[in-house]
Design a protein around this motif. Structure first.
Motif, PDB file in Angstrom:
ATOM      1  N   MET A 168       0.822  -1.196   0.000  1.00 42.33           N
ATOM      2  CA  MET A 168       0.000   0.000   0.000  1.00 42.33           C
ATOM      3  C   MET A 168       0.862   1.254   0.000  1.00 42.33           C
ATOM      4  O   MET A 168       0.586   2.208  -0.729  1.00 42.33           O
ATOM      5  N   LEU A 169       1.929   1.248   0.812  1.00 37.49           N
ATOM      6  CA  LEU A 169       2.791   2.428   0.920  1.00 37.49           C
ATOM      7  C   LEU A 169       3.729   2.560  -0.278  1.00 37.49           C
ATOM      8  O   LEU A 169       4.057   3.664  -0.690  1.00 37.49           O
ATOM      9  N   ASP A 170       4.165   1.422  -0.825  1.00 38.52           N
ATOM     10  CA  ASP A 170       5.112   1.451  -1.938  1.00 38.52           C
ATOM     11  C   ASP A 170       4.776   0.308  -2.886  1.00 38.52           C
ATOM     12  O   ASP A 170       5.426  -0.744  -2.892  1.00 38.52           O
ATOM     13  N   PRO A 171       3.745   0.459  -3.707  1.00 36.96           N
ATOM     14  CA  PRO A 171       3.274  -0.632  -4.564  1.00 36.96           C
ATOM     15  C   PRO A 171       4.296  -1.146  -5.561  1.00 36.96           C
ATOM     16  O   PRO A 171       4.191  -2.261  -6.044  1.00 36.96           O
ATOM     17  N   GLY A 172       5.282  -0.349  -5.895  1.00 31.06           N
ATOM     18  CA  GLY A 172       6.272  -0.787  -6.875  1.00 31.06           C
ATOM     19  C   GLY A 172       7.515  -1.399  -6.267  1.00 31.06           C
ATOM     20  O   GLY A 172       8.440  -1.783  -6.995  1.00 31.06           O
ATOM     21  N   ARG A 173       7.543  -1.543  -4.954  1.00 32.90           N
ATOM     22  CA  ARG A 173       8.758  -2.007  -4.283  1.00 32.90           C
ATOM     23  C   ARG A 173       9.153  -3.425  -4.702  1.00 32.90           C
ATOM     24  O   ARG A 173      10.316  -3.676  -5.025  1.00 32.90           O
TER      25      ARG A 173
END
Length: 251
Positions: free
Chosen positions: A69-74
């Motif tokens: 949610m905070l960093d969807p591309g991580r």
């Protein structure tokens, strides 16, 4: 309304305070939590509670969801970096999975195909993933063919995920009778609700609203018997079924 918000912040801080005492955390956390209820709770959650929860199955899922949610591309970035560093089969599969999860099924296809080599040439799990990518890339006929070949070579192999992909591929080809047969068999043994959601959507598209409503009701009844943590685990599919039930009523 502001008072309600403040009360919720304090309640969350109180819950974390109880956790801090029971888990033997330093007492300064209590001061932080009650002096700064909102900010203190956020800091405590990321500094203490979430790392601790990573050691439980449901906690790992929760941490993963928060990170996405905070960093969807991580995950995609990290998977690409790992593959660029070492192009092992595991890293290739991780990158393919990340691409598929990011909606880039076409980019995942060559990676899955490349993974089907050497000792993994006949790996049924990779073949199922390849069929999934083919389906999501808009190639249902190829996805079905891939699974038909797998079934012919490994008639003893069982995969609910593969069965769902097969049913969806058949439905996408317009074979309603065959698709209904596959979906009915699938929901009979499926432990989750993803198959129910896909089947209900197909039924609405076919105009079979009575069966769609019945299916949604059956799924919700089944969900009510589950413990709270299991319902949370299946929440996306259950929410989708609720929306589909409304669509079936509105049509």
């Amino acid at each position: 309304m502001p008072y309600l918000g403040l009360g919720l912040h304090v309640l969350v801080a109180l819950c974390f305070a109880v956790h801090a005492v029971r888990s033997g955390q330093d007492r300064y956390w209590l001061m932080i939590l009650f002096m700064f209820p909102l900010l203190g709770s956020v800091v405590y959650a990321f500094a203490i509670w979430l790392p601790e929860q990573r050691h439980t199955r449901h906690g790992r899922a929760l941490v993963g969801n928060v990170r996405r949610m905070l960093d969807p591309g991580r995950e995609l970035r990290e998977a690409q970096e790992a593959f660029d560093t070492s192009a092992t089969t595991d890293n290739r599969m991780r990158l393919a999975d990340a691409l598929l999860g990011a909606g880039r099924a076409a980019d995942a296809l060559p990676l899955y195909r490349a993974a089907l080599s050497g000792v993994h040439r006949d790996d049924p799990h990779i073949q199922v993933k390849l069929a999934h990518a083919l389906l999501e890339a808009g190639q249902p006929a190829q996805a079905r063919q891939q699974l038909d070949e797998l079934i012919a070579k490994r008639p003893d192999f069982r995969s609910p995920e593969g069965h769902l992909i097969y049913a969806r591929a058949v439905a996408a080809q317009g074979e309603q009778a065959k698709a209904k047969e596959e979906f009915e068999t699938l929901i009979g043994y499926s432990s989750g609700f993803e198959a129910h959601a896909h089947y209900a959507q197909c039924l609405i598209g076919w105009g079979d609203l009575t069966r769609a409503r019945e299916l949604c009701e059956q799924a919700q009844t089944k969900a009510k018997r589950l413990p709270a943590y299991a319902r949370k685990l299946h929440k996306p599919d259950l929410d989708r079924l609720k929306e589909l039930a409304k669509r079936a009523e509105a049509v």
